[in-house]
Design an enzyme around this catalytic site. Structure first.
Site, PDB file in Angstrom:
ATOM      1  N   PRO A   4       0.825  -1.206   0.000  1.00 54.03           N
ATOM      2  CG  PRO A   4      -0.823  -1.582   1.599  1.00 54.03           C
ATOM      3  CD  PRO A   4       0.499  -2.103   1.123  1.00 54.03           C
ATOM      4  CD  GLU A   5       2.654   2.810  -4.461  1.00 55.56           C
ATOM      5  OE1 GLU A   5       2.880   3.969  -4.882  1.00 55.56           O
ATOM      6  OE2 GLU A   5       2.661   1.813  -5.207  1.00 55.56           O
ATOM      7  NE  ARG A  44       3.204 -13.242   4.105  1.00 56.93           N
ATOM      8  CZ  ARG A  44       1.982 -12.913   3.670  1.00 56.93           C
ATOM      9  NH1 ARG A  44       0.915 -13.319   4.347  1.00 56.93           N
ATOM     10  NH2 ARG A  44       1.823 -12.213   2.571  1.00 56.93           N
ATOM     11  CE  LYS A  69       5.706   3.593  -0.119  1.00 50.99           C
ATOM     12  NZ  LYS A  69       6.534   2.532  -0.745  1.00 50.99           N
ATOM     13  NE  ARG A  72      12.048   0.216  -6.022  1.00 47.50           N
ATOM     14  CZ  ARG A  72      11.269   0.196  -4.932  1.00 47.50           C
ATOM     15  NH1 ARG A  72       9.988  -0.073  -5.056  1.00 47.50           N
ATOM     16  NH2 ARG A  72      11.775   0.441  -3.737  1.00 47.50           N
TER      17      ARG A  72
END
Length: 269
Positions: free
Chosen positions: A2-3, A110, A58, A259
């Site tokens: 999530p950003e 996690r 974030k 990326r």
């Protein structure tokens, strides 16, 4: 992961749903997700009220009536859901905060965490973060100053949290597309007009992400019509092989600094 838009969406909805409520029970099924013993964590939280939720980069900060704070970083795979007795979710839950009639559950932690900290400790966590790109003081002039002497690729620089806070893999690609710039371009190759367009694109894309609820596909609660609405509005991210919405050329996928990166090689320069 999530950003900024996803966490801002969570913040806004959680502020409406759980702010002002007292925590009356706590369940921890994975001690590594917290920063104390389970007994200490429960002792600190039970009877405490969440007074406000806010965001930095974030991460979310839950202010508690005791003066302590819960710092949440979902990292890769983390999710939240607000359960009720007649609406539960069948996923493994690392932490559950109960408020009587409803429960906030944390899943997929996690790599993520929910840490109980003092105000000073939270400030220390944020010490190296860059500016918030949607704050009024993030002006084109401030951005140009930040960009001075930057030599890295646009993609890797935009996702650098010490440069600007909150932008990650997906929105960096969407921002570069909106600015008509290749994510592989070097920052120091941009002229003033391109920097201004990049600054504008950062704000426009992030605001659009927030207004459409980000890309998380799991609603935060039953009846949540906002969360996840931006997924179908992505112009390039995860659209490899599809036609560009601007020029019709094929969207390309490439690895940039390990990326995955999506762009149009025709109309981004």
């Amino acid at each position: 992961m999530p950003e900024l838009p996803e966490m801002e969406t969570y913040k806004n909805l959680l502020q409406l749903k759980i702010a002002g409520y007292t925590i009356n029970s706590v369940e921890v099924n994975r001690e590594k997700s917290i920063n104390s013993s389970i007994a200490e964590f429960k002792n600190e939280l039970i009877g405490n009220k969440i007074t406000r939720i806010h965001r930095r980069a974030k991460q979310l900060i839950f202010d508690l009536s005791s003066g302590k704070k819960l710092l949440l970083h979902l990292m890769l795979g983390g999710l939240m859901y607000i359960e009720t007795d007649d609406d539960t979710i069948t996923r493994t839950k690392q932490v559950i905060l109960s408020f009587g009639s409803h429960r906030l559950v944390f899943m997929g932690l996690r790599l993520g965490y929910l840490h109980l900290l003092t105000s000073k400790e939270v400030e220390e966590e944020f010490a190296n973060l860059g500016p918030e790109p949607l704050q009024p003081n993030f002006t084109p002039q401030v951005f140009q100053k930040l960009a001075e002497h930057k030599k890295g690729k646009l993609k890797t620089t935009l996702v650098d949290q010490q440069f600007i806070a909150g932008i990650g893999n997906r929105y960096s690609d969407e921002i570069c597309f909106a600015a008509e710039l290749l994510p592989t371009r070097a920052f120091d190759s941009l002229d003033n007009s391109q920097l201004q367009k990049l600054h504008s694109s950062i704000q426009t894309v992030l605001q659009e992400g927030i207004s459409h609820g980000g890309y998380i596909d799991l609603p935060l609660f039953r009846g949540d019509q906002l969360t996840g609405g931006f997924e179908e509005r992505c112009r390039v991210y995860n659209r490899e092989g599809e036609p560009c919405v601007r020029c019709g050329s094929v969207i390309v996928k490439k690895e940039v600094s390990s990326r995955k990166t999506f762009f149009c090689a025709n109309c981004q320069i």
